[in-house]
Design a protein around this motif. Structure first.
Motif, PDB file in Angstrom:
ATOM      1  N   LEU A 125     -13.434  -1.363  -9.061  1.00  0.00           N
ATOM      2  CA  LEU A 125     -12.963  -2.498  -9.866  1.00  0.00           C
ATOM      3  C   LEU A 125     -12.006  -3.369  -9.068  1.00  0.00           C
ATOM      4  N   ALA A 126     -11.084  -2.725  -8.365  1.00  0.00           N
ATOM      5  CA  ALA A 126     -10.118  -3.490  -7.600  1.00  0.00           C
ATOM      6  C   ALA A 126     -10.815  -4.311  -6.530  1.00  0.00           C
ATOM      7  N   LEU A 127     -11.767  -3.680  -5.895  1.00  0.00           N
ATOM      8  CA  LEU A 127     -12.523  -4.386  -4.864  1.00  0.00           C
ATOM      9  C   LEU A 127     -13.277  -5.572  -5.450  1.00  0.00           C
ATOM     10  N   ALA A 128     -13.904  -5.341  -6.636  1.00  0.00           N
ATOM     11  CA  ALA A 128     -14.652  -6.405  -7.296  1.00  0.00           C
ATOM     12  C   ALA A 128     -13.726  -7.570  -7.636  1.00  0.00           C
ATOM     13  N   LEU A 129     -12.555  -7.244  -8.130  1.00  0.00           N
ATOM     14  CA  LEU A 129     -11.613  -8.305  -8.484  1.00  0.00           C
ATOM     15  C   LEU A 129     -11.210  -9.086  -7.232  1.00  0.00           C
ATOM     16  N   LEU A 130     -11.005  -8.358  -6.153  1.00  0.00           N
ATOM     17  CA  LEU A 130     -10.609  -9.008  -4.912  1.00  0.00           C
ATOM     18  C   LEU A 130     -11.721  -9.939  -4.415  1.00  0.00           C
ATOM     19  N   VAL A 169       2.077   1.994  -3.455  1.00  0.00           N
ATOM     20  CA  VAL A 169       1.063   2.498  -4.382  1.00  0.00           C
ATOM     21  C   VAL A 169       0.720   3.957  -4.075  1.00  0.00           C
ATOM     22  N   PHE A 170       0.668   4.268  -2.798  1.00  0.00           N
ATOM     23  CA  PHE A 170       0.160   5.597  -2.475  1.00  0.00           C
ATOM     24  C   PHE A 170       1.232   6.632  -2.176  1.00  0.00           C
ATOM     25  N   GLY A 176       0.824  -1.202   0.000  1.00  0.00           N
ATOM     26  CA  GLY A 176       0.000   0.000   0.000  1.00  0.00           C
ATOM     27  C   GLY A 176       0.861   1.256   0.000  1.00  0.00           C
ATOM     28  N   PHE A 191      -2.389  11.994  -8.148  1.00  0.00           N
ATOM     29  CA  PHE A 191      -3.756  11.497  -8.362  1.00  0.00           C
ATOM     30  C   PHE A 191      -4.706  12.171  -7.394  1.00  0.00           C
ATOM     31  N   LEU A 225     -13.874   4.672  -9.499  1.00  0.00           N
ATOM     32  CA  LEU A 225     -14.118   3.564 -10.446  1.00  0.00           C
ATOM     33  C   LEU A 225     -13.036   2.504 -10.323  1.00  0.00           C
ATOM     34  N   GLN A 226     -11.784   2.964 -10.282  1.00  0.00           N
ATOM     35  CA  GLN A 226     -10.676   2.033 -10.139  1.00  0.00           C
ATOM     36  C   GLN A 226     -10.791   1.264  -8.817  1.00  0.00           C
ATOM     37  N   ALA A 227     -11.201   1.983  -7.769  1.00  0.00           N
ATOM     38  CA  ALA A 227     -11.326   1.339  -6.476  1.00  0.00           C
ATOM     39  C   ALA A 227     -12.405   0.268  -6.496  1.00  0.00           C
ATOM     40  N   ILE A 247     -10.836   8.449  -8.370  1.00  0.00           N
ATOM     41  CA  ILE A 247     -10.396   7.064  -8.537  1.00  0.00           C
ATOM     42  C   ILE A 247     -11.407   6.080  -7.996  1.00  0.00           C
TER      43      ILE A 247
END
Lengths: 100, 171, 690
Positions: free
Chosen positions: B97-102, B23-24, B20, B86, B93-95, B91
């Motif tokens: 998506l990432a959550l969905a993938l997880l 990334v941040f 983390g 950023f 939408l990206q969040a 972000i």
């Protein structure tokens, strides 16, 4: 003993984090690092499976992935350097030459 | 809680925090340092998984060579930070998506794998001996191994060619 | 030696191929060979054919049954199988001998005749063409007589028609004196078209034959003819009637004879060869060849004999009133062809063929002599002082002649021999052959006998009239006074023909009948009636009476310049009819040609142009089409198809504009879409895949 699912869960979280980094960062170098993180997460799950099934194949696969990653990093960084030389920037949002 | 479990959770925590952080973090140098730490913790996890060779390779190749290369480039270009890296509000939408993938990954892991996910590792492992792995690597995987060498050579040449400064011709 | 004699049969294709070779040589090398070379090649080609025919006759002497020599396949379609085969039997060889023999003599004669003719007409390059056509005629005529099926016969039949057309129109662009004129071309067209009517009959007969007999081969047809006649007599009758139409066309019988007098527009050797001696006898040959069919239908025989006899008398009356030397001979030919057709129609095939042969001799002799006379007149005209050349002068008009026996003695004597043979005086050839026909007629068809006897009387009369007008008295024109005799190359063939005209009759001497026996091999046993002194005596006496009458009218007081014909006064209107050919041409003009033209005009103007083009095309097709296209264009094309396609194109451009935004070049947005895809696919798999 630790069940294999723990490792896999960790691998999944790391992978998702790396992916999230790819999606949100504009700095090409950090994006590149995030990709390395994703590769690493995949490696972790491969080694975990290798341990589960008591075979070297998973480890050997990881070995090859490392070699490929090394090559990729060498070429990728060279590309970033070249792009920087021409654009004086590594901001991905300034690179849209691929636009049709 | 066994020692092994404690070790795992500690390392996992370090890995997640550094990931983390990478990334941040605003600075590319910090990101690189976070990543090195992450790689090191994962290397120790490899040791826990009876893969000493891979663990050492992880340390030398990733934590050593690759990350040094990153740092060199950062310093060479002088691009430690970027302006307005950023915006947290843009972000989502990206969040999502990432959550969905997880979530999907976890569903797969705990629902589809079923029993296999909870299999405990065998106590007695044959994997700890690197010379055994070498036998497999140099017999069954000899050809890919050799091809890897070519790949690395090509990558090296490519990197040199790409970064080579085109000198102006002078009379 | 029997075997070797039979071998000559295999030479029979030469009768066609020798003239073919001559024709090709003259066609391609003619202008280089010179006049003598061209004439020699053509005569040799024809002579080779004659020699081949003689060899066939020798072989037939050993093997009278003859042979069929198959050369090649021609048509093989389904049931129809026609070979190119030569039939050698006594009948066909007789025809071959006559055709090639007389043909060769006329070739030789033509060497001299055309030499002068092209000079009078001032067109030397046309000389070789004449011999090409002449050889072509020989080819076609010998194909006709040697064919083994009605189809092969028809090939020759059409071939001689074409040769006739080409030769009548040989001087297609000028008249007798070389002045521009289309008269010869029109005569050629008339001959060709009239023959076409006859050919229609021939074809109908051939089709019926194939329909009912399944073949056109002579042997196959004749083998079935009795069976068909028993079950379907009408078939036989119609075939014979249709054949009679063909015969009327080719052999110049009523009602299709009208082309023959006009055919005299051709050069005189052509008139002699084609329109007197050979081609016009094709019809007689056809009937003789088809004897098994004709013998089975008494009605057909009656019709044919009557047509022949009426033609014989009718043409003879016209001949009496003619002034043109060749026209008289032309009508005489029609009349004599009537004799032959009547003969073969009655079933007297031997008599008909015999008359055909003798007629070929003496009519060829007469025509060639007439040609000699005409050339002599032209020579005389040529030597006149210059101013006279532009007057209207017809070298063939008998009213311009007179006294030629002194200037052209050889021709005079030859002409006399031919005339006596034609008159039928003993012992000349015509006497025997004509007498046989009359004899048969007196036994079977009395009305034919009376008609033919009258015709024979007239024959002697108009020939006598001709002799007195042409050769006796005083010259009525300066040209006749200065006429000159023809060269030997022209008179020598005439002497041969004259000999044949004198002695040809002995070939079938009454009581011996060598010719009848010869033909019997082909025609089966033929009836040979006893020589009748009554019939022979009557016809001889009538001939002598006619000569006397002609002397009384024309010889006693020779015709003077400008004097009207002495027959005009006693006969009055009757003679006007004879003079004008009974107005048959005018009748045809009125009955056939003008209605035909009116019909053609009606079809062309009213039906085709006014109705079809103007109304139907413009109103129905064009307007309907325009209306239909307007309907297709406005509501359908613009309203429906265009709108749909515009809508589609708008849709495509809108969607592409929308999708184009996705390709923004930013690598992160591409990565985002990849992730979207991954999430979606993974979600789908989790939800659906078990």
């Amino acid at each position: 003993m630790i069940p294999v699912s723990y490792y896999l869960a960790l691998s999944a979280i790391l992978f998702t984090t790396g992916m999230f980094g790819v999606l949100i960062r504009r700095n090409a170098l950090v994006v590149f690092m995030s990709i390395e993180l994703m590769l690493n997460a995949a490696n972790l799950s491969l080694v975990a499976f290798s341990r589960l099934y008591q075979t070297f194949h998973g480890q050997i696969f990881v070995f090859f992935i490392m070699a490929v990653a090394a090559a990729e990093v060498a070429v990728g960084l060279a590309l970033i350097v070249t792009i920087f030389r021409s654009k004086q920037s590594i901001d991905l949002d300034q690179m849209n030459s691929l636009k049709g | 809680m066994t020692l092994e479990l404690f070790l795992f959770f500690t390392l996992a925590l370090i890995a997640l925090v550094t990931a983390g952080g990478m990334v941040f973090s605003k600075s590319a140098v910090y990101a690189a340092l976070n990543l090195v730490t992450n790689f090191l913790s994962v290397a120790i996890l490899y040791l826990l998984l009876d893969a000493p060779f891979i663990a050492l390779a992880q340390v030398t190749v990733y934590a050593g060579a690759i990350m040094v290369l990153f740092l060199f480039v950062i310093m060479l270009l002088g691009v430690e930070t970027l302006r307005a890296e950023f915006d947290w509000k843009k972000i989502w939408l990206q969040a999502v998506l990432a959550l969905a993938l997880l979530v999907e990954g976890f569903v797969m892991l705990f629902q589809r794998m079923g029993q296999a996910a909870n299999l405990p590792f065998n106590t007695a492992s044959v994997l700890t001996n690197p010379s055994e792995m070498a036998k497999v690597l140099f017999t069954d995987y000899l050809l890919p191994f050799e091809l890897t060498s070519i790949l690395l050579l090509v990558a090296m040449i490519g990197a040199i060619v790409l970064t080579k400064q085109v000198k102006k011709r002078s009379l | 030696m029997e075997n070797t004699a039979g071998l000559f049969f295999y030479l029979v294709p030469l009768i066609v191929f020798a003239p073919l070779a001559g024709m090709l040589i003259n066609m391609f090398l003619g202008p280089k060979l010179g006049e003598k070379g061209v004439g020699l090649v053509a005569s040799l080609a024809s002579g080779t054919a004659f020699l081949t025919a003689v060899l066939q006759a020798i072989s037939l002497g050993q093997h009278p049954e003859g042979a069929v020599v198959r050369l090649a396949d021609w048509i093989h379609i389904g049931q129809l199988a026609v070979d190119w085969a030569f039939r050698v039997d006594t009948l066909s060889v007789t025809m071959m001998l006559v055709v090639s023999g007389v043909g060769t003599l006329i070739h030789i004669y033509a060497i001299g005749y055309m030499h002068e003719d092209v000079r009078f007409k001032n067109d030397l390059p046309r000389y070789p063409r004449f011999f090409v056509f002449l050889n072509f005629f020989i080819i076609a005529m010998l194909t006709l007589v040697s064919g083994n099926s009605y189809m092969m016969l028809f090939v020759g039949w059409e071939g001689v028609g074409l040769a006739s057309f080409l030769l009548i129109g040989f001087w297609y662009d000028m008249d007798t004196l070389g002045r521009p004129s289309l008269a010869n071309a029109n005569a050629a067209k008339k001959a060709f078209i009239t023959n076409r009517v006859g050919d229609f009959g021939f074809l109908m007969a051939a089709f019926m034959m194939f329909w009912k007999f399944g073949s056109t081969d002579f042997d196959l047809v004749f083998a079935k003819v009795a069976e068909v006649a028993a079950h379907e007599p009408w078939v036989i009758l119609w075939i014979t009637i249709f054949f009679l139409v063909g015969v009327a066309g080719k052999s110049a019988q009523i009602p299709l004879y009208i082309w023959l007098p006009d055919a005299m527009a051709g050069p005189t050797p052509v008139s002699a060869l084609i329109h007197a001696a050979t081609m016009v006898t094709a019809g007689v040959y056809l009937i003789t060849r088809s004897y098994p069919i004709y013998s089975l239908s008494h009605d057909a025989q009656y019709i044919v004999a009557t047509v022949g006899a009426v033609t014989g008398l009718f043409a003879a009356t016209i001949a009496v009133g003619q002034y043109d030397l060749k026209k008289v001979l032309a009508y005489s030919t029609i009349s004599q062809l009537g004799f032959m057709v009547a003969g073969v129609g009655m079933g007297a095939y031997v008599a008909g063929m015999f008359h055909l042969m003798t007629h070929a001799f003496f009519k060829a002799l007469l025509f060639l002599s007439a040609g000699s006379v005409i050339l002599g007149m032209e020579r005389g005209h040529h030597h006149l002082p210059h101013g006279d050349h532009h007057e209207v002068f017809d070298p063939g008009d008998m009213r311009n002649m007179g006294g030629l026996r002194k200037t052209m003695p050889v021709t005079f004597w030859l002409y006399i021999i031919g005339t006596l043979a034609l008159m039928g005086l003993p012992p000349f050839a015509g006497f025997f052959s004509k007498d046989e026909i009359l004899l048969d007629a007196s036994l079977h068809f009395p009305h034919v006998y009376w008609i033919l006897t009258a015709a024979a009387f007239l024959t002697a009369f108009y020939m006598g009239r001709q002799i007195w007008m042409v050769f006796f008295g005083e010259a009525r024109h300066a040209a006749a006074a200065h006429a000159e005799e023809s060269p030997l190359v022209m008179t020598a063939p005439l002497m041969v023909l004259a000999a044949l005209s004198i002695f040809g009759g002995f070939l079938n001497f009454p009581g011996l009948h060598q010719f009848g026996g010869w033909l019997a091999h082909t025609l089966g046993e033929v009836e040979t009636p006893e020589f009748s002194l009554v019939v022979a005596g009557v016809s001889t006496l009538l001939a002598l009476a006619a000569i006397g009458l002609s002397w009384w009218l024309y010889g006693r007081n020779p015709l003077q310049v400008g004097q009207i014909d002495p027959l005009k006064k006693p006969l009055g209107l009757l003679f006007t009819g004879m003079e004008n050919k009974w107005f048959v041409d005018e009748g045809y003009q009125l009955v056939v040609i003008q209605p035909y033209k009116a019909l053609a005009k009606f079809l062309a103007q009213t039906v085709d142009w006014d109705f079809w083009h103007e109304w139907f095309h413009d109103s129905v097709i064009a307007k309907g089409f325009v209306g239909f296209t307007r309907f297709l264009a406005d509501p359908i094309d613009l309203g429906l198809i265009d709108r749909v396609s515009y809508w589609l194109s708008d849709l495509v451009s809108a969607s592409s504009a929308a999708l184009g935004k996705l390709q923004n070049g930013f690598v992160r947005s591409y990565a985002l879409s990849i992730v979207v895809g991954v999430v979606a696919i993974l979600g789908y798999l989790l939800l659906n895949a078990k």
